[in-house]
Every structure is written in structure tokens, then in C-alpha cells.
Enzyme design. Structure first.
Site, PDB file in Angstrom:
ATOM      1  N   ASP A 185       0.817  -1.208   0.000  1.00  0.00           N
ATOM      2  CA  ASP A 185       0.000   0.000   0.000  1.00  0.00           C
ATOM      3  C   ASP A 185       0.851   1.259   0.000  1.00  0.00           C
ATOM      4  O   ASP A 185       2.072   1.215   0.139  1.00  0.00           O
ATOM      5  CB  ASP A 185      -0.894   0.034   1.249  1.00  0.00           C
TER       6      ASP A 185
ATOM      7  N   TYR B  22       6.796 -10.496   5.778  1.00  0.00           N
ATOM      8  CA  TYR B  22       6.690  -9.068   6.078  1.00  0.00           C
ATOM      9  C   TYR B  22       7.331  -8.775   7.431  1.00  0.00           C
ATOM     10  O   TYR B  22       7.276  -9.595   8.356  1.00  0.00           O
ATOM     11  CB  TYR B  22       5.224  -8.623   6.115  1.00  0.00           C
TER      12      TYR B  22
END
Length: 295
Positions: free
Chosen positions: A60, A124
Site C-alpha cells: 500500500d 513481512y
């Protein structure tokens, strides 16, 4: 004799704060995606074919990548041979300047290889900085690279226990963003890793941190839902701050409803990094497997 079209897999990194995300945006949109800049740089190599970069892992606006990946096809003009992998890497990086985007490595792959669908795992990393009483206290080299928390102490054991609640195969609908543009994607994911560790040393010496401490949350799965990592991070931090109980976290998981997730609990994008994308060894026969880069 004409040059043949060759498919390459590229691994690339970026400082995501100035971009709308990794995916391409329309030219008239104010904020551009990392993909826009990659494709512009590749077009400057003057290939015969239309340039299209297929990114493996979405990030994002404001989210960074230590190592994302994508595939692309290139056919050179005339009878020019395909770009050697190192030459392609250097050429793309030359045309990316001065953007904070860099190709780490490129390798030739079969023409039917797909960077997204053949990825076997994604990892992540989320960075927290505790004990930041005021935003001006945050070291300049940590700006927009971590989530600064005013609280000096987190209950790390409770956060580790929260990670254990999330581990395994679950319907993670509660941890999917309300505005997900892939509502029909299966919400069932298998989380292989969810842990909290002391953060790696940054550029700022400990003597200048004045009681601040860095922590890292690591999540690993084959794939993730839209904003799943930020929601899981926010929930684990809430547990560490005593604002969410483990039993309530279990209830949220079992609710399987994105509307059940508490408002304002999702972690901000600044501290989130896509750390690595994994593939089968056989798919990367010409690439080094050692592509893990630490912030």
C-alpha cells in the site's frame, strides 16, 4: 534474424513513503505507483514489445519493500542479443535515478513463469520504536521507517502469545480491510510465522536513543489479505499495551467479519516492509537465493 523475446524475474526494493503503493496508477492520478517508474525506466531501453511489469506482491501507500519481485518480457530491436542479467539490472537502475527504487537482481526465467502465482511464500517485517515521547524525538534516520509509540514498555510475552493465537490456518476475514478490492479472494490463509524480536541496530547509535527501543514483528505466509499484516500488527500491539486481551483477540479471529475489527487499531503503513518473496529453487536456477536484506 530478429532478437527473441525473453522473460526476466526482477527483485527490487523501494522507500515507499512517496508512492501511492507498488501497483501502477493512471497517468492523471497525482500519486504514482512504483510500477509506473519501473515501466518508464524499462521503456527507455527501447524494447520492441509493449512494456508490462507483473508485480508479485502488493504493498500500500507508504509501505516499503526490502525485496519485492516481478516478471517482465523484453525483446530487443533488430538482431541484438538478450540483455545479460547484470547489464539489465544496471540499465534499469540507471533510468530509475533519482527515485528511491532499486533493482537488486534480475534473472532469466521460462516464458510461462509468473512472479505472483509461482511465489511460495512472503515475509513481512514491521518495525516499532517504543519510548518516543514526542515525534521530534524520533531519530531522523527512523522517520517514516517505524511506528513510534510513546509507551516505553510493551508486554512482549503477551504479544508473542497473541502471535500464537494467529498462527496456523484460519479464516482471516476480520483482518481484511473493509475497502478490499478483492472481496472474492479466499480469506483462508495459513500463517507460518508471527513473532516479536528485538530490532536490528539502525543508523542511530544507542546513546542517542534516550530510552527508545526498536522491536520487529515478523509474519510469514504463502499470501496475505489486503492490509492483513497491518491489522495483525495493530492487534498484537494492543495486546502488548494491555488494551486487548488474548480471549478478545480469539473472538475477533473467530468472528470472521472485517466490521468486527476495532476502529483505529490498525498499524500505520510507515513501519511495514515486504522483506522477501520466496520461490522454488528450480525456478531460480540462475539467481542467488540469498536475497534477504535487513533494514
Amino acid at each position: 534474424m530478429t532478437s527473441c523475446k525473453v522473460r526476466y524475474l526482477i527483485f527490487f526494493q523501494y522507500y515507499g513513503s512517496k508512492y501511492s503503493g507498488v501497483t501502477k496508477t493512471p497517468p492523471h492520478q497525482p500519486g504514482q505507483g512504483v510500477q509506473n517508474y519501473l515501466e518508464d525506466a524499462i521503456r527507455r531501453l527501447r524494447p520492441v514489445n509493449e512494456v508490462c511489469v507483473s508485480v508479485s506482491s502488493r504493498t500500500d501507500a507508504g509501505v516499503h519493500a526490502l525485496c519485492n519481485s516481478a516478471h517482465l518480457d523484453l525483446q530487443r530491436r533488430g538482431d541484438l542479443p538478450p540483455f545479460p542479467e547484470e547489464v539489465l539490472t544496471d540499465a534499469i537502475n540507471y533510468h530509475l535515478k533519482p527515485e528511491p527504487i532499486r533493482v537488486i537482481k534480475a534473472c532469466r526465467v521460462p516464458e510461462d513463469f509468473h512472479a505472483r502465482y509461482q511465489a511460495t511464500g512472503r515475509t513481512y517485517l514491521y518495525r516499532l520504536m517504543t519510548g518516543v515521547s514526542h515525534h521530534a524525538q524520533l531519530p531522523v534516520f527512523e522517520s517514516r521507517l517505524c511506528w513510534p509509540l510513546r509507551h516505553a514498555d510493551l508486554d512482549i510475552e503477551a504479544m508473542q502469545a497473541a502471535g500464537m493465537v494467529l498462527l496456523g490456518q484460519h479464516d482471516f476475514s476480520t483482518f481484511r480491510a473493509l475497502n478490499s478490492d478483492t472481496p472474492f479472494k479466499s480469506p483462508v490463509k495459513t500463517l507460518l510465522r508471527a513473532e516479536v524480536t528485538v530490532g536490528q541496530d539502525s543508523f542511530t547509535p544507542h546513546s542517542f536513543r534516550r530510552g527508545m527501543r526498536c522491536w520487529e514483528l515478523t509474519f510469514q505466509s504463502r499470501s496475505f489479505l489486503y492490509k492483513q499484516v497491518r491489522r495483525m500488527t495493530g492487534a498484537m500491539v494492543a495486546v502488548g499495551l494491555g488494551r486487548l486481551t488474548l480471549s478478545r483477540l480469539q473472538e475477533l479471529l473467530e468472528a470472521r467479519d472485517s466490521l468486527a475489527f476495532p476502529q483505529n487499531m490498525s498499524a500505520p503503513p510507515d513501519g511495514l516492509f515486504l522483506k522477501r518473496v520466496d520461490y522454488e529453487d528450480s525456478d531460480l536456477s540462475s539467481c542467488s537465493r540469498d536475497l534477504e536484506i535487513k533494514p
